[in-house]
Write a protein that holds these residues in place. Structure first.
Motif, PDB file in Angstrom:
ATOM      1  N   LEU A 170       6.505  21.616  -8.756  1.00 52.61           N
ATOM      2  CA  LEU A 170       7.660  20.983  -7.712  1.00 52.61           C
ATOM      3  C   LEU A 170       7.863  21.621  -6.616  1.00 52.61           C
ATOM      4  O   LEU A 170       8.328  21.166  -5.396  1.00 52.61           O
ATOM      5  CB  LEU A 170       9.189  21.012  -8.673  1.00 52.61           C
ATOM      6  N   ARG A 171       7.394  22.974  -6.412  1.00 48.69           N
ATOM      7  CA  ARG A 171       7.605  23.834  -5.192  1.00 48.69           C
ATOM      8  C   ARG A 171       6.547  23.333  -4.187  1.00 48.69           C
ATOM      9  O   ARG A 171       6.789  23.459  -3.045  1.00 48.69           O
ATOM     10  CB  ARG A 171       7.319  25.353  -5.757  1.00 48.69           C
ATOM     11  N   GLU A 172       5.249  22.613  -4.769  1.00 47.29           N
ATOM     12  CA  GLU A 172       4.493  22.151  -3.692  1.00 47.29           C
ATOM     13  C   GLU A 172       4.517  20.809  -3.425  1.00 47.29           C
ATOM     14  O   GLU A 172       3.902  20.092  -2.484  1.00 47.29           O
ATOM     15  CB  GLU A 172       2.955  22.507  -4.364  1.00 47.29           C
ATOM     16  N   ALA A 173       5.128  19.814  -4.520  1.00 49.15           N
ATOM     17  CA  ALA A 173       5.335  18.691  -4.285  1.00 49.15           C
ATOM     18  C   ALA A 173       5.795  18.003  -2.996  1.00 49.15           C
ATOM     19  O   ALA A 173       6.992  18.651  -2.696  1.00 49.15           O
ATOM     20  CB  ALA A 173       5.853  17.888  -5.525  1.00 49.15           C
ATOM     21  N   HIS A 174       5.602  16.930  -2.432  1.00 46.46           N
ATOM     22  CA  HIS A 174       6.398  16.344  -1.497  1.00 46.46           C
ATOM     23  C   HIS A 174       5.887  14.890  -1.208  1.00 46.46           C
ATOM     24  O   HIS A 174       4.725  14.428  -1.763  1.00 46.46           O
ATOM     25  CB  HIS A 174       6.046  17.062  -0.064  1.00 46.46           C
ATOM     26  N   PHE A 175       6.556  14.070  -0.517  1.00 52.36           N
ATOM     27  CA  PHE A 175       6.396  12.867   0.050  1.00 52.36           C
ATOM     28  C   PHE A 175       5.953  12.549   1.248  1.00 52.36           C
ATOM     29  O   PHE A 175       6.776  13.266   1.966  1.00 52.36           O
ATOM     30  CB  PHE A 175       7.475  11.650  -0.776  1.00 52.36           C
ATOM     31  N   ILE A 217      10.657   0.635   6.803  1.00 49.75           N
ATOM     32  CA  ILE A 217      11.096   0.432   5.260  1.00 49.75           C
ATOM     33  C   ILE A 217      10.523   1.588   4.409  1.00 49.75           C
ATOM     34  O   ILE A 217      11.259   2.346   3.388  1.00 49.75           O
ATOM     35  CB  ILE A 217      10.817  -0.815   4.485  1.00 49.75           C
ATOM     36  N   THR A 218       9.187   1.566   4.278  1.00 46.67           N
ATOM     37  CA  THR A 218       8.621   2.606   3.537  1.00 46.67           C
ATOM     38  C   THR A 218       8.910   4.059   3.953  1.00 46.67           C
ATOM     39  O   THR A 218       8.829   5.050   3.087  1.00 46.67           O
ATOM     40  CB  THR A 218       6.926   2.445   3.566  1.00 46.67           C
ATOM     41  N   HIS A 219       9.104   4.258   5.380  1.00 50.65           N
ATOM     42  CA  HIS A 219       9.625   5.650   5.649  1.00 50.65           C
ATOM     43  C   HIS A 219      11.067   5.966   4.930  1.00 50.65           C
ATOM     44  O   HIS A 219      11.035   7.176   4.687  1.00 50.65           O
ATOM     45  CB  HIS A 219       9.838   5.531   7.394  1.00 50.65           C
ATOM     46  N   GLU A 220      11.967   4.961   5.011  1.00 50.46           N
ATOM     47  CA  GLU A 220      13.426   5.152   4.356  1.00 50.46           C
ATOM     48  C   GLU A 220      13.134   5.556   2.904  1.00 50.46           C
ATOM     49  O   GLU A 220      13.701   6.199   2.484  1.00 50.46           O
ATOM     50  CB  GLU A 220      14.123   3.920   4.746  1.00 50.46           C
ATOM     51  N   VAL A 221      12.213   4.612   2.152  1.00 48.70           N
ATOM     52  CA  VAL A 221      11.939   4.960   0.775  1.00 48.70           C
ATOM     53  C   VAL A 221      11.428   6.443   0.708  1.00 48.70           C
ATOM     54  O   VAL A 221      11.672   7.246  -0.215  1.00 48.70           O
ATOM     55  CB  VAL A 221      11.218   3.790   0.359  1.00 48.70           C
ATOM     56  N   ALA A 222      10.475   6.689   1.545  1.00 51.87           N
ATOM     57  CA  ALA A 222       9.612   8.010   1.156  1.00 51.87           C
ATOM     58  C   ALA A 222      10.775   9.002   1.567  1.00 51.87           C
ATOM     59  O   ALA A 222      10.697  10.291   0.728  1.00 51.87           O
ATOM     60  CB  ALA A 222       8.480   8.044   2.067  1.00 51.87           C
ATOM     61  N   SER A 223      11.826   9.050   2.470  1.00 51.82           N
ATOM     62  CA  SER A 223      12.641  10.082   2.926  1.00 51.82           C
ATOM     63  C   SER A 223      13.519  10.151   1.609  1.00 51.82           C
ATOM     64  O   SER A 223      13.950  11.242   1.110  1.00 51.82           O
ATOM     65  CB  SER A 223      13.390   9.798   4.031  1.00 51.82           C
ATOM     66  N   GLY A 273       0.873  -1.281  -0.099  1.00 50.55           N
ATOM     67  CA  GLY A 273      -0.013   0.119   0.005  1.00 50.55           C
ATOM     68  C   GLY A 273       0.880   1.241   0.106  1.00 50.55           C
ATOM     69  O   GLY A 273       0.913   2.054  -0.839  1.00 50.55           O
ATOM     70  N   PRO A 274       1.874   1.417   1.111  1.00 49.72           N
ATOM     71  CA  PRO A 274       2.706   2.724   1.132  1.00 49.72           C
ATOM     72  C   PRO A 274       3.381   2.664  -0.210  1.00 49.72           C
ATOM     73  O   PRO A 274       3.682   3.961  -0.698  1.00 49.72           O
ATOM     74  CB  PRO A 274       3.493   2.604   2.374  1.00 49.72           C
ATOM     75  N   LEU A 275       4.055   1.486  -0.796  1.00 49.31           N
ATOM     76  CA  LEU A 275       4.802   1.872  -1.809  1.00 49.31           C
ATOM     77  C   LEU A 275       4.022   2.167  -3.234  1.00 49.31           C
ATOM     78  O   LEU A 275       4.568   2.837  -3.841  1.00 49.31           O
ATOM     79  CB  LEU A 275       5.534   0.320  -2.161  1.00 49.31           C
ATOM     80  N   ARG A 276       2.922   1.755  -3.268  1.00 47.18           N
ATOM     81  CA  ARG A 276       1.966   2.250  -4.578  1.00 47.18           C
ATOM     82  C   ARG A 276       1.841   3.538  -4.327  1.00 47.18           C
ATOM     83  O   ARG A 276       1.698   4.259  -5.171  1.00 47.18           O
ATOM     84  CB  ARG A 276       0.894   1.399  -4.300  1.00 47.18           C
ATOM     85  N   ARG A 277       1.540   4.110  -3.131  1.00 49.60           N
ATOM     86  CA  ARG A 277       1.304   5.569  -2.746  1.00 49.60           C
ATOM     87  C   ARG A 277       2.422   6.451  -3.349  1.00 49.60           C
ATOM     88  O   ARG A 277       2.336   7.435  -3.995  1.00 49.60           O
ATOM     89  CB  ARG A 277       1.012   5.786  -1.328  1.00 49.60           C
ATOM     90  N   LEU A 278       3.588   5.971  -2.906  1.00 47.75           N
ATOM     91  CA  LEU A 278       4.737   6.545  -3.216  1.00 47.75           C
ATOM     92  C   LEU A 278       5.177   6.634  -4.852  1.00 47.75           C
ATOM     93  O   LEU A 278       5.762   7.495  -5.672  1.00 47.75           O
ATOM     94  CB  LEU A 278       6.244   5.921  -2.641  1.00 47.75           C
ATOM     95  N   PHE A 306      13.035   9.471  -1.540  1.00 57.76           N
ATOM     96  CA  PHE A 306      12.180  10.274  -2.591  1.00 57.76           C
ATOM     97  C   PHE A 306      12.144  11.692  -2.232  1.00 57.76           C
ATOM     98  O   PHE A 306      12.304  12.623  -3.207  1.00 57.76           O
ATOM     99  CB  PHE A 306      11.013   9.401  -2.708  1.00 57.76           C
ATOM    100  N   ASP A 307      11.662  12.051  -1.255  1.00 56.09           N
ATOM    101  CA  ASP A 307      11.846  13.395  -0.791  1.00 56.09           C
ATOM    102  C   ASP A 307      13.080  14.069  -0.665  1.00 56.09           C
ATOM    103  O   ASP A 307      12.991  15.207  -1.397  1.00 56.09           O
ATOM    104  CB  ASP A 307      11.253  13.687   0.715  1.00 56.09           C
ATOM    105  N   ARG A 308      14.111  13.294  -0.659  1.00 61.64           N
ATOM    106  CA  ARG A 308      15.565  14.161  -0.618  1.00 61.64           C
ATOM    107  C   ARG A 308      15.667  14.210  -2.250  1.00 61.64           C
ATOM    108  O   ARG A 308      16.299  15.325  -2.638  1.00 61.64           O
ATOM    109  CB  ARG A 308      16.508  13.187  -0.156  1.00 61.64           C
ATOM    110  N   MET A 309      15.154  13.368  -2.829  1.00 59.90           N
ATOM    111  CA  MET A 309      15.579  13.319  -4.476  1.00 59.90           C
ATOM    112  C   MET A 309      14.745  14.570  -4.940  1.00 59.90           C
ATOM    113  O   MET A 309      15.178  15.521  -5.936  1.00 59.90           O
ATOM    114  CB  MET A 309      15.260  12.105  -5.058  1.00 59.90           C
ATOM    115  N   LEU A 310      13.465  14.711  -4.466  1.00 54.09           N
ATOM    116  CA  LEU A 310      12.583  15.717  -4.911  1.00 54.09           C
ATOM    117  C   LEU A 310      13.133  17.085  -4.400  1.00 54.09           C
ATOM    118  O   LEU A 310      13.181  18.091  -5.259  1.00 54.09           O
ATOM    119  CB  LEU A 310      11.171  15.781  -4.311  1.00 54.09           C
ATOM    120  N   ASN A 311      13.613  17.196  -3.334  1.00 51.48           N
ATOM    121  CA  ASN A 311      14.385  18.612  -3.039  1.00 51.48           C
ATOM    122  C   ASN A 311      15.558  18.833  -3.872  1.00 51.48           C
ATOM    123  O   ASN A 311      15.702  19.988  -4.369  1.00 51.48           O
ATOM    124  CB  ASN A 311      14.950  18.448  -1.520  1.00 51.48           C
ATOM    125  N   ALA A 312      16.349  17.810  -4.374  1.00 54.72           N
ATOM    126  CA  ALA A 312      17.378  17.998  -5.217  1.00 54.72           C
ATOM    127  C   ALA A 312      17.106  18.462  -6.465  1.00 54.72           C
ATOM    128  O   ALA A 312      17.536  19.466  -7.279  1.00 54.72           O
ATOM    129  CB  ALA A 312      18.316  16.771  -5.479  1.00 54.72           C
TER     130      ALA A 312
END
Length: 452
Positions: free
Chosen positions: A409-414, A422-428, A390-395, A430-436
């Motif tokens: 991009l300025r409003e997007a977030h994970f 596990i899903t928390h680490e993957v989301a984090s 479930g969480p992985l599909r949401r990501l 993704f969020d760092r990649m989005l910030n980059a």
């Protein structure tokens, strides 16, 4: 070069009959032995230094090992049970022998009492008779199982007894009288008394003076003590254990089923384990061996395996033999022990399931635990799958929106707060990649504005 042991640890069978090639030199001796002995077959070539082990693609089947183990356990439990039965059967047979010897010793002592010997020398002397009666009465009082102690003259008539009503009865046809008159002590088989019309044992001994047999003394003993001994083995070596005593003709003399049902004794005993020839049956009936029954009324309860085992045992010496009877759930294991004093056989038997049900229950429990384990694994797998998918599909959905430009991009977030570790680490991540991406996008916009 990869570690060869990893080949063994991580097989990748492609079919149910795929094979795993293992270099012999890389397997420790004990490991090679375990693997080879487990599968039971080893294929390969000594020249190439390799051996082939069949590996089922669906996992190792334990049906055969478990079946063999269960069968071995059942056999071990049965052997242990038979040993236990043998020990108990021998002990009880010895107890019956000791009882018979004790009662025989008593009548031998009575035959040597001075008043009894004096009366045998002077059968017509009233004073000697009264003295003998007093001695016989004292002997009978020794135990409540003694129904009567008597002196029998050379013609087979009871001339003095501890019970006055016994006097005058002829017992000339009785084997205990005929044997004792020849100078031998005697222990009878159980037979019905012509006086009490109840089953009894008779012990006899000659009364002699100067080497000449003058008369016979005999004691009539009820079967209560023998029945007590036999009945005491009911359930003694396990649930369903039962016992019985048979004579040399295979006639049941006592059975454990009479425990608490002595009034039904006649219907439970006197059942031969095999057919008796007509002439022998008539002789036994004349000796009141069947109680009130005639030879034609005998009910045969056949046990051919017991008959074979009993016939093979020597007489006059203690010996035993095992036998089996019944089939399926009614199968039983028994031990017959030959007595010494009389050629009787004491039998103790137990249903086979009494000893094997532990193995059967263990197998059932193992199967039940296996089924429960599979079901539990399935439930846990479903729960874990849902909690991860479930969480992985949401990501994945959020990442797809970012990649297609459907979100600013300025409003997007994970979502980095919900989900497990596990899903928390993957989301984090993704969020760092989005910030980059957001940083580089803003840098590009700034650079483009300066050039204009």
């Amino acid at each position: 070069m990869s570690d060869p042991s990893s080949v063994w640890m991580k097989p990748k069978p492609r079919s149910p009959t795929s094979f795993l090639i293992v270099p012999v030199a890389t397997c420790p001796p004990r490991a090679r032995y375990v693997r080879e002995s487990f599968w039971g077959t080893v294929r390969g070539s000594e020249n190439t230094g390799t051996r082939t082990f069949p590996v089922p693609a669906g996992g190792v089947s334990m049906t055969r090992p478990v079946g063999l183990s269960r069968r071995r356990t059942r056999n071990d439990l049965t052997s242990l049970g038979v040993t236990n039965i043998r020990q108990r059967s021998t002990s009880t047979a010895n107890a019956i022998d000791a009882y018979l010897q004790s009662r025989l010793g008593d009548i031998v002592l009575v035959s040597k009492l001075p008043d009894v010997v004096r009366y045998a020398q002077n059968i017509d002397d009233p004073a000697a008779r009264n003295a003998a009666r007093a001695a016989l009465t004292a002997a009978a009082a020794r135990s409540p199982e003694y129904e009567s102690v008597a002196v029998v003259d050379a013609k087979g008539k009871i001339v003095a007894a501890s019970v006055a009503t016994d006097e005058g009865t002829s017992v000339a046809f009785r084997e205990y009288f005929l044997s004792a008159l020849k100078g031998a002590t005697y222990v009878s088989d159980p037979s019905y008394s012509v006086i009490t019309n109840r089953p009894a044992l008779f012990f006899s001994s000659p009364v002699a003076a100067n080497g000449v047999v003058l008369a016979v003394v005999r004691t009539r003993v009820n079967l209560a003590s023998v029945w007590d001994i036999v009945e005491g083995d009911a359930g003694s070596v396990g649930e369903g254990a039962h016992s019985f005593l048979v004579d040399d003709y295979g006639i049941r003399l006592a059975v454990s089923e009479t425990r608490g049902h002595r009034d039904q004794a006649e219907s439970l005993i006197y059942k031969p384990i095999a057919a008796i020839d007509a002439d022998t049956a008539k002789k036994l009936a004349a000796d009141k061996r069947f109680g009130q029954k005639t030879p034609e009324q005998l009910v045969i309860d056949p046990l051919p395996t017991l008959k074979t085992a009993l016939d093979a045992l020597p007489k006059g010496a203690s010996a035993d033999a095992t036998f089996a009877f019944g089939a399926g759930s009614a199968e039983q294991r028994g031990v017959v022990t030959r007595l010494v004093t009389k050629p009787w056989g004491y039998v103790l038997a137990v249903p086979l399931t009494t000893y094997t049900k532990a193995a059967d229950n263990a197998t059932f429990d193992a199967v039940l635990m296996l089924v429960m384990g599979v079901l539990l694994s399935f439930v846990i797998g479903v729960v874990l799958t849902r909690s991860l998918v479930g969480p992985l599909r949401r990501l994945v959905g959020e990442a797809t929106q970012v990649s297609t430009g459907d979100v600013d991009l300025r409003e997007a977030h994970f979502d980095t707060r919900s989900g497990d570790d596990i899903t928390h680490e993957v989301a984090s991540a993704f969020d760092r990649m989005l910030n980059a991406l957001r940083f580089y996008a803003l840098a590009d916009e700034t650079g483009t504005g300066g050039e204009e």
